[in-house]
Scaffold this active site. Structure first.
Site, short mmCIF file in Angstrom:
data_model
loop_
_atom_site.label_atom_id
_atom_site.label_comp_id
_atom_site.label_asym_id
_atom_site.label_seq_id
_atom_site.Cartn_x
_atom_site.Cartn_y
_atom_site.Cartn_z
N ARG A 64 0.73 -0.94 0.00
CA ARG A 64 -0.44 -0.04 -0.10
C ARG A 64 1.07 1.06 0.28
NH1 ARG A 64 -4.00 -1.04 5.07
NH2 ARG A 64 -4.78 1.31 4.11
N GLN A 99 -9.06 9.32 7.93
CA GLN A 99 -9.20 7.99 8.39
C GLN A 99 -8.33 7.62 7.03
OE1 GLN A 99 -13.18 5.81 8.89
NE2 GLN A 99 -13.77 8.36 7.57
N ASP A 102 -3.25 7.19 3.74
CA ASP A 102 -1.46 7.41 2.20
C ASP A 102 -1.15 9.12 1.97
OD1 ASP A 102 -5.07 8.08 0.31
OD2 ASP A 102 -4.06 9.48 1.28
N HIS A 117 -5.95 8.02 11.32
CA HIS A 117 -5.46 6.20 11.82
C HIS A 117 -3.59 5.54 11.33
CE1 HIS A 117 -10.24 4.84 10.87
NE2 HIS A 117 -9.92 5.49 12.12
N GLY A 186 -16.55 10.76 1.93
CA GLY A 186 -16.43 9.67 0.90
C GLY A 186 -15.75 8.28 2.21
N THR A 187 -16.84 8.14 2.99
CA THR A 187 -16.73 7.74 3.99
C THR A 187 -17.71 6.63 3.85
OG1 THR A 187 -16.51 6.59 6.44
CG2 THR A 187 -16.66 8.91 6.11
N ASN A 212 -21.20 11.67 -0.21
CA ASN A 212 -20.85 10.44 -0.69
C ASN A 212 -21.23 9.81 -2.26
OD1 ASN A 212 -19.08 9.04 1.42
ND2 ASN A 212 -20.34 7.11 0.88
N ALA A 230 -16.23 12.49 -5.19
CA ALA A 230 -16.08 13.81 -4.80
C ALA A 230 -15.40 14.07 -5.66
CB ALA A 230 -14.68 13.43 -3.43
#
Ligand code: BV8
Length: 249
Positions: A64, A99, A102, A117, A186-187, A212, A230
């Site tokens: 990732r 969250q 990246d 996170h 976007g969750t 979303n 988004a």
């Protein structure tokens, strides 16, 4: 056109999930059916899995990390960082709680960011506790730290069953208590404690908005729900057009 944020001198809190990074080519959790190589993500992203098989977990995170480093922020990330600039230059206040691990928000120019996170680009020594930026993708696994204890390194990520980093939840909740609008982007609203924040804002009678692709589990909590991608909807609806079109700072 009624903008989500119509004037700059507002106190704005934005929370994002993996949906905002989908258009950058990063798979969402539900998008991958919540699976990595047939492992439930909750089973790989956990301290138990790391104790049992640190090499397997490190392979998950290095894969990732490589993907995130190879991706670019998209128009959604750029609109959020442009909103921060517009609000903070306009006398308002802004906090972004993500969250996502990246790092694309920061690369898009966002400044006041809480990575709830953790990050794929940061590692931590399990012996001396040192936390450091780490973008290497060719570690010999499992990697060890160069401290006297030669501690095993782990990704600086909040795994399932682990609490968030000290102070993060308190800082986000105090910003929500103080905000004029709480925007969620976007969750799916399924992972806690992040998913509980919309409930919290709602209980405090705060104005709430959600952008979303699909209606999230907690869609009824929002005053405004904009269904769409988004990267398309944020430049169009976040705040007065001229500066939302991604000419980020
Ligand atoms: C904890 C890092 C204290 C790792 C992550 C209460 C009720 C039930 C369960 C719990 C609870 N409290 C605690 C739990 C347990 C657990 C939990 O919530 N489990 C879930 C699965 C039910 N929570 C925890 O363990 C938390 N810790 O509570 O500690 C404690 C300790 C011990 C015991 C009890 C309590 C820690 C949670 C953090 C885990 N780490 N990430 C890694 O990344 O590898 S969570 C990870 O999954 C992500 O960070 C994110 O948070 C989550 C995925 O959710 P989303 O980002 O929303 O992604 P998803 O795919 O679901 O949805 C994408 C959405 O985007 C969709 O709605 C889609 O429509 C939309 N979309 C797609 N494309 C676009 C789009 N939208 C716009 N534009 C597009 N283009």
């Amino acid at each position: 056109m009624n903008w989500i944020v119509d004037t700059p001198e507002k106190k704005v809190v934005v929370m994002t999930g993996s949906g905002i990074s989908a258009e950058s080519g990063i798979q969402t959790f539900r998008g991958a059916n919540g699976l990595w190589e047939n492992h439930r993500i909750e089973d790989v992203a956990s301290p138990i899995a790391f104790r049992r098989d640190p090499v397997m977990v490190w392979n998950f995170y290095l894969q990732r990390r490589k993907q995130a480093l190879g991706c670019q922020p998209n128009a959604g990330h750029l609109a959020v960082s442009a909103l921060e600039k517009w609000v903070t230059e306009g006398g308002g206040e802004f906090l972004l709680a993500t969250q996502n691990v990246d790092g694309l928000h920061t690369r898009a120019g966002s400044r006041n960011v809480i990575e709830m996170h953790g990050s794929l680009l940061i590692s931590r020594c399990t012996a001396c506790g040192e936390v450091f930026q780490d973008e290497s993708v060719d570690w010999e696994l499992p990697p060890h730290h160069d401290c006297p204890q030669k501690g095993l390194l782990r990704p600086h990520i909040v795994w399932f069953g682990e609490s968030l980093f000290p102070g993060d939840m308190e800082n986000i909740e105090s910003a929500i208590r103080d905000c004029d609008i709480f925007i969620v982007i976007g969750t799916s609203g399924t992972v806690y404690p992040a998913a509980g924040l919309a409930h919290y804002a709602n209980r405090l009678g705060k104005r709430t908005a959600c952008v979303n692709k699909d209606a999230p589990a907690n869609v009824d909590l929002f005053d405004t729900f904009i269904q769409g991608e988004a990267g398309t909807e944020l430049p169009r609806r976040l705040f007065p057009e001229k500066r939302a079109k991604g000419n980020a700072p």
